[in-house]
Design an enzyme around this catalytic site. Structure first.
Site, PDB file in Angstrom:
ATOM      1  N   HIS A   6     -11.900   5.921   4.656  1.00 49.43           N
ATOM      2  CA  HIS A   6     -11.687   7.035   5.356  1.00 49.43           C
ATOM      3  C   HIS A   6     -12.570   8.131   5.415  1.00 49.43           C
ATOM      4  CE1 HIS A   6      -7.472   5.405   4.551  1.00 49.43           C
ATOM      5  NE2 HIS A   6      -7.490   5.623   5.845  1.00 49.43           N
ATOM      6  N   ASP A  39       0.920  -1.132  -0.235  1.00 48.68           N
ATOM      7  CA  ASP A  39      -0.116  -0.050  -0.175  1.00 48.68           C
ATOM      8  C   ASP A  39       0.827   1.377  -0.006  1.00 48.68           C
ATOM      9  OD1 ASP A  39      -2.444  -1.667   1.812  1.00 48.68           O
ATOM     10  OD2 ASP A  39      -2.552  -0.582  -0.108  1.00 48.68           O
ATOM     11  N   CYS A  79      -5.654   9.958  -2.355  1.00 53.41           N
ATOM     12  CA  CYS A  79      -4.664   9.178  -1.723  1.00 53.41           C
ATOM     13  C   CYS A  79      -3.034   8.943  -2.052  1.00 53.41           C
ATOM     14  CB  CYS A  79      -5.099   7.513  -1.559  1.00 53.41           C
ATOM     15  SG  CYS A  79      -6.970   7.420  -1.783  1.00 53.41           S
TER      16      CYS A  79
HETATM   17  C1  LIG Z   1      -8.884   8.521   1.154  1.00 48.03           C
HETATM   18  N1  LIG Z   1      -8.177   7.282   1.045  1.00 48.03           N
HETATM   19  C2  LIG Z   1      -9.124   6.151   0.610  1.00 48.03           C
HETATM   20  C3  LIG Z   1      -6.825   6.994   1.207  1.00 48.03           C
HETATM   21  N2  LIG Z   1      -6.393   8.014   1.713  1.00 48.03           N
HETATM   22  N3  LIG Z   1      -6.356   5.712   1.402  1.00 48.03           N
HETATM   23  C4  LIG Z   1      -6.655   4.634   0.490  1.00 48.03           C
HETATM   24  C5  LIG Z   1      -5.968   3.448   1.135  1.00 48.03           C
HETATM   25  C6  LIG Z   1      -6.115   1.920   0.584  1.00 48.03           C
HETATM   26  C7  LIG Z   1      -5.348   1.054   1.119  1.00 48.03           C
HETATM   27  N4  LIG Z   1      -5.661  -0.346   0.186  1.00 48.03           N
HETATM   28  C8  LIG Z   1      -5.683   0.666   2.563  1.00 48.03           C
HETATM   29  O1  LIG Z   1      -6.786  -0.188   2.795  1.00 48.03           O
HETATM   30  O2  LIG Z   1      -5.363   1.321   3.578  1.00 48.03           O
END
Ligand SMILES: CN(C)C(=N)NCCC[C@H](N)C(=O)O
Length: 273
Positions: free
Chosen positions: A171, A70, A256
């Site tokens: 989030h 990630d 992100c």
């Molecule tokens: C606003 N968003 C959604 C983010 N800033 N982060 C996405 C993280 C995705 C990662 N696969 C996880 O599940 O942490």
């Protein structure tokens, strides 16, 4: 009013981090899991970075981390305001190691480093900045203590942190995004507390509709939300649309994949960190 509260709409420097060969192993929580082509994800990420550079932004790349699936979601590892970088403490234990590279990059650029400390957790994706009021999603990846620690760190900048329960999406910024004029866009079915957000404009699509401000009225958007994009065009915004569909398979959005830094004097060349 501290510089932090004066919206800066000029191009700056985007902190980014490339996806590695294990990107398919990235976490999914609220979406169905489908296979990812890491090579296609890497090409789409490069197009995303190119969109910043075409818009006059410099880019700084955090050292790649092939062992951290990630890693491209650099937004979650830090919250930056003025010269302060608050290193996050991701709520998913698989992601804790990602902050080391981000901290090294920002310390190397001269940022003042503070950290969220255990047992508190905080993902940058839960922090929605709206001038001197920051909404922080709590109850998922970010704990109430994480929001409290952030509040203490930014209070000297006259920034107020407003915790908002976030349980239906990964989030807070999965559910709400801010336009340059301060209008908020949100997908209401995913909001635990819709009344917490002033003048919220509902969007018709569940995914893909978030925005990144590239400058003035130019917004970076995903190609995955055409109806919301049309709404933005009708409001007079100029859109730069990028296909990040392979990255979206691991719950990404356009916010992100970068952390926007202001006040740096880097050129538009890559700055290696
Ligand atoms: C606003 N968003 C959604 C983010 N800033 N982060 C996405 C993280 C995705 C990662 N696969 C996880 O599940 O942490």
């Amino acid at each position: 009013m501290s510089p932090a509260q004066v919206p800066d709409h000029r191009p700056g420097t985007a902190l980014v981090r490339r996806p590695g060969p294990r990107f398919d192993d990235g976490l999914t929580t609220h979406i169905d899991r489908v296979p990812v082509d890491p090579d296609l994800a890497a090409r789409q990420w490069a197009d995303y970075v190119a969109a910043f550079r075409a818009g006059g932004w410099a880019t700084v790349e955090v050292e790649p981390a092939d062992d951290l699936p990630d890693a491209p979601f650099v937004e979650d590892t830090v919250v930056v305001v003025d010269d302060l970088a608050v290193v996050a403490r991701p709520g998913a234990r698989e992601r804790l190691a990602e902050t080391t590279g981000t901290e090294r990059a920002l310390a190397g650029l001269g940022f003042r480093i503070e950290r969220i400390t255990a047992p508190a957790t905080l993902d940058g994706g839960d922090v929605l900045k709206l001038g001197s009021s920051w909404f922080v999603g709590v109850g998922g990846r970010t704990s109430h203590e994480g929001a409290r620690q952030l509040a203490d760190l930014v209070a000297p900048l006259d920034i107020r942190v407003v915790p908002v329960r976030t349980s239906r999406a990964l989030h807070l910024k999965t559910t709400v995004t801010a336009l340059p004029d301060g209008t908020l866009l949100g997908y209401v079915p995913l909001l635990d507390e819709p009344d917490a957000f002033p003048n919220l404009t509902p969007v018709p699509e569940r995914n893909g509709w978030r925005v990144v401000l590239l400058g003035d009225d130019r917004l970076l958007v995903s190609t995955s939300a055409p109806r919301t994009s049309q709404m933005l065009v009708d409001r007079g915004y100029e859109l730069v649309a990028v296909d990040i569909s392979e990255l979206e398979k691991r719950e990404s959005s356009v916010t992100c994949l970068s952390v926007r830094l202001r006040g740096l004097t880097l050129g538009t060349e890559d700055a290696c960190c």
